[in-house]
Design a protein around this motif. Structure first.
Motif, PDB file in Angstrom:
ATOM      1  N   GLN A 235       5.473  -3.410  -2.603  1.00 56.45           N
ATOM      2  CA  GLN A 235       6.305  -2.263  -2.283  1.00 56.45           C
ATOM      3  C   GLN A 235       7.100  -1.851  -3.513  1.00 56.45           C
ATOM      4  O   GLN A 235       7.486  -2.676  -4.321  1.00 56.45           O
ATOM      5  CB  GLN A 235       7.300  -2.596  -1.163  1.00 56.45           C
ATOM      6  CG  GLN A 235       6.675  -2.791   0.191  1.00 56.45           C
ATOM      7  CD  GLN A 235       7.726  -2.932   1.274  1.00 56.45           C
ATOM      8  OE1 GLN A 235       7.879  -3.986   1.878  1.00 56.45           O
ATOM      9  NE2 GLN A 235       8.446  -1.833   1.537  1.00 56.45           N
TER      10      GLN A 235
ATOM     11  N   TRP B 186       6.773   3.472  -1.435  1.00 60.43           N
ATOM     12  CA  TRP B 186       5.337   3.264  -1.567  1.00 60.43           C
ATOM     13  C   TRP B 186       4.967   1.848  -1.147  1.00 60.43           C
ATOM     14  O   TRP B 186       5.733   0.905  -1.368  1.00 60.43           O
ATOM     15  CB  TRP B 186       4.932   3.517  -3.015  1.00 60.43           C
ATOM     16  CG  TRP B 186       3.509   3.204  -3.323  1.00 60.43           C
ATOM     17  CD1 TRP B 186       2.410   3.982  -3.111  1.00 60.43           C
ATOM     18  CD2 TRP B 186       3.021   2.009  -3.933  1.00 60.43           C
ATOM     19  NE1 TRP B 186       1.280   3.364  -3.547  1.00 60.43           N
ATOM     20  CE2 TRP B 186       1.619   2.128  -4.059  1.00 60.43           C
ATOM     21  CE3 TRP B 186       3.632   0.837  -4.399  1.00 60.43           C
ATOM     22  CZ2 TRP B 186       0.820   1.147  -4.608  1.00 60.43           C
ATOM     23  CZ3 TRP B 186       2.844  -0.156  -4.949  1.00 60.43           C
ATOM     24  CH2 TRP B 186       1.448   0.013  -5.046  1.00 60.43           C
ATOM     25  N   CYS B 187       3.795   1.707  -0.542  1.00 62.95           N
ATOM     26  CA  CYS B 187       3.327   0.405  -0.099  1.00 62.95           C
ATOM     27  C   CYS B 187       1.833   0.264  -0.381  1.00 62.95           C
ATOM     28  O   CYS B 187       1.046   1.170  -0.071  1.00 62.95           O
ATOM     29  CB  CYS B 187       3.574   0.225   1.399  1.00 62.95           C
ATOM     30  SG  CYS B 187       2.829  -1.277   2.105  1.00 62.95           S
ATOM     31  N   ASN B 188       1.467  -0.874  -0.947  1.00 65.92           N
ATOM     32  CA  ASN B 188       0.062  -1.214  -1.147  1.00 65.92           C
ATOM     33  C   ASN B 188      -0.230  -2.478  -0.346  1.00 65.92           C
ATOM     34  O   ASN B 188       0.295  -3.546  -0.674  1.00 65.92           O
ATOM     35  CB  ASN B 188      -0.238  -1.427  -2.624  1.00 65.92           C
ATOM     36  CG  ASN B 188      -1.706  -1.737  -2.867  1.00 65.92           C
ATOM     37  OD1 ASN B 188      -2.061  -2.803  -3.366  1.00 65.92           O
ATOM     38  ND2 ASN B 188      -2.547  -0.815  -2.504  1.00 65.92           N
TER      39      ASN B 188
ATOM     40  N   SER C  99      -5.507  -6.367   0.216  1.00 65.83           N
ATOM     41  CA  SER C  99      -6.852  -5.804   0.169  1.00 65.83           C
ATOM     42  C   SER C  99      -7.658  -6.169   1.416  1.00 65.83           C
ATOM     43  O   SER C  99      -7.685  -7.333   1.837  1.00 65.83           O
ATOM     44  CB  SER C  99      -7.579  -6.328  -1.079  1.00 65.83           C
ATOM     45  OG  SER C  99      -8.897  -5.846  -1.130  1.00 65.83           O
TER      46      SER C  99
ATOM     47  N   ARG D 245      -1.020   7.749   5.072  1.00 61.99           N
ATOM     48  CA  ARG D 245      -1.829   6.679   4.514  1.00 61.99           C
ATOM     49  C   ARG D 245      -3.165   7.288   4.120  1.00 61.99           C
ATOM     50  O   ARG D 245      -4.140   7.249   4.870  1.00 61.99           O
ATOM     51  CB  ARG D 245      -2.027   5.547   5.516  1.00 61.99           C
ATOM     52  CG  ARG D 245      -2.639   4.310   4.883  1.00 61.99           C
ATOM     53  CD  ARG D 245      -2.901   3.202   5.875  1.00 61.99           C
ATOM     54  NE  ARG D 245      -3.410   2.030   5.193  1.00 61.99           N
ATOM     55  CZ  ARG D 245      -4.007   1.014   5.806  1.00 61.99           C
ATOM     56  NH1 ARG D 245      -4.173   1.049   7.112  1.00 61.99           N
ATOM     57  NH2 ARG D 245      -4.433  -0.015   5.122  1.00 61.99           N
TER      58      ARG D 245
ATOM     59  N   VAL E 293      -5.622   3.188   2.551  1.00 57.18           N
ATOM     60  CA  VAL E 293      -5.181   2.049   1.742  1.00 57.18           C
ATOM     61  C   VAL E 293      -3.670   2.128   1.552  1.00 57.18           C
ATOM     62  O   VAL E 293      -2.911   1.689   2.412  1.00 57.18           O
ATOM     63  CB  VAL E 293      -5.919   1.998   0.386  1.00 57.18           C
ATOM     64  CG1 VAL E 293      -5.463   0.784  -0.427  1.00 57.18           C
ATOM     65  CG2 VAL E 293      -7.422   1.931   0.607  1.00 57.18           C
ATOM     66  N   ASP E 294      -3.230   2.740   0.444  1.00 55.98           N
ATOM     67  CA  ASP E 294      -1.799   2.864   0.170  1.00 55.98           C
ATOM     68  C   ASP E 294      -1.124   3.760   1.197  1.00 55.98           C
ATOM     69  O   ASP E 294      -1.756   4.610   1.826  1.00 55.98           O
ATOM     70  CB  ASP E 294      -1.577   3.477  -1.216  1.00 55.98           C
ATOM     71  CG  ASP E 294      -2.040   2.574  -2.331  1.00 55.98           C
ATOM     72  OD1 ASP E 294      -1.827   2.926  -3.500  1.00 55.98           O
ATOM     73  OD2 ASP E 294      -2.624   1.514  -2.030  1.00 55.98           O
ATOM     74  N   SER E 295       0.189   3.569   1.289  1.00 51.78           N
ATOM     75  CA  SER E 295       0.953   4.413   2.202  1.00 51.78           C
ATOM     76  C   SER E 295       2.283   4.798   1.570  1.00 51.78           C
ATOM     77  O   SER E 295       2.823   4.064   0.739  1.00 51.78           O
ATOM     78  CB  SER E 295       1.229   3.664   3.504  1.00 51.78           C
ATOM     79  OG  SER E 295       2.033   4.432   4.373  1.00 51.78           O
ATOM     80  N   THR E 296       2.780   5.966   1.937  1.00 51.00           N
ATOM     81  CA  THR E 296       4.114   6.382   1.523  1.00 51.00           C
ATOM     82  C   THR E 296       4.933   6.748   2.752  1.00 51.00           C
ATOM     83  O   THR E 296       4.406   7.305   3.731  1.00 51.00           O
ATOM     84  CB  THR E 296       4.081   7.589   0.574  1.00 51.00           C
ATOM     85  OG1 THR E 296       3.349   8.653   1.203  1.00 51.00           O
ATOM     86  CG2 THR E 296       3.432   7.239  -0.736  1.00 51.00           C
TER      87      THR E 296
ATOM     88  N   CYS F 212       7.284  -2.970   4.574  1.00 50.24           N
ATOM     89  CA  CYS F 212       5.889  -2.639   4.838  1.00 50.24           C
ATOM     90  C   CYS F 212       5.165  -3.944   5.161  1.00 50.24           C
ATOM     91  O   CYS F 212       5.474  -5.001   4.596  1.00 50.24           O
ATOM     92  CB  CYS F 212       5.266  -1.978   3.618  1.00 50.24           C
ATOM     93  SG  CYS F 212       3.534  -1.512   3.832  1.00 50.24           S
TER      94      CYS F 212
ATOM     95  N   SER G  97       1.119  -5.590   6.598  1.00 50.24           N
ATOM     96  CA  SER G  97      -0.277  -5.284   6.876  1.00 50.24           C
ATOM     97  C   SER G  97      -0.939  -6.435   7.606  1.00 50.24           C
ATOM     98  O   SER G  97      -0.481  -7.583   7.533  1.00 50.24           O
ATOM     99  CB  SER G  97      -1.041  -4.955   5.586  1.00 50.24           C
ATOM    100  OG  SER G  97      -1.211  -6.097   4.759  1.00 50.24           O
TER     101      SER G  97
END
Lengths: 112, 114
Positions: free
Chosen positions: B6, B22-24, B27, B69, B73-76, B92, B94
């Motif tokens: 994040q 932002w969040c990644n 995988s 999203r 994948v990534d999200s804001t 965030c 997952s």
């Protein structure tokens, strides 16, 4: 709807003493139950979870919890705490995978 | 295995300004969550994505909050305009999919609105 009540906002305890963090929940449907730990300035880490089966659940770092359906409780226990266990602990319920309803948290403070 | 990333870690803005987080996710994780944690309270789910579709946004204040999203994948997460009561940590998380119960959390973004 589900709700979670953590009965103690703060629990001070001396190192090597046993500890119990209490959690009661309310739900009209079957739920999954969780305990998460949050160290300062960190995200939440899963300690343990109850999905089904044995009501005594063992987690990481020596913690365990017992699911009591009749009392709608899921108390967290550790027989001997360490300084490093100082953190915020959250109980959570989920009626469906993914949607966690958290309690207010219990701050565990372990003193030397 | 890399965890949930994040950014930023901290943000201070004035009320009525806008802000984005932002969040990644990890995988391969199809499900992504945004939680709001107000000081002294447990996290509250704001929105849940499955790939790039919204599963649950019932507690998202849609008049000021938005999330997307792209490409699954990534999200804001965006707040516009911010209010004082939006001061909180935004977490965030997952998971592999909606059928998996374990969610992995990022370190969060601490937002202060002054």
């Amino acid at each position: 709807a589900q709700s979670v009540t953590q009965l103690d906002s703060q629990v001070p305890v001396f190192e090597e003493a046993p500890v119990e963090l209490r959690c009661n929940y309310s739900s009209s449907v079957s739920v999954y139950l969780f305990w998460y730990v949050q160290y300062p300035n960190q995200g939440l880490q899963l300690l343990l979870k109850y999905l089904s089966g044995s009501t005594l659940v063992k987690g990481i770092n020596g913690f365990e919890a017992e699911f009591n359906k009749s009392q709608t409780s899921f108390h967290l226990r550790k027989p001997s705490v360490h300084i490093s266990d100082t953190a915020e602990y959250f109980c959570a319920v989920s009626a469906r995978p993914g949607k966690l309803i958290f309690g207010q948290g219990t701050e565990l403070s372990v003193k030397p | 295995e890399a965890g949930v990333a994040q950014s930023p870690r901290y943000k201070i803005i004035e009320k009525r300004q806008s802000v984005a987080f932002w969040c990644n996710p990890i995988s391969g994780h199809a499900t992504l969550y945004w939680y709001q944690q107000i000081l002294g309270q447990g996290p509250k789910l704001l929105i849940q994505f499955q790939n790039n579709g919204v599963v649950d946004d019932s507690q998202l204040p849609k008049d000021r909050f938005s999330a997307e999203r792209l490409k699954g994948v990534d999200s804001t997460l965006k707040i516009q305009p911010a209010k004082l009561e939006d001061s909180a940590v935004y977490l965030c998380a997952s998971s592999l999919g909606t059928e998996y119960t374990e969610a992995f959390f990022g370190q969060g973004t601490r937002l202060t609105v002054v």
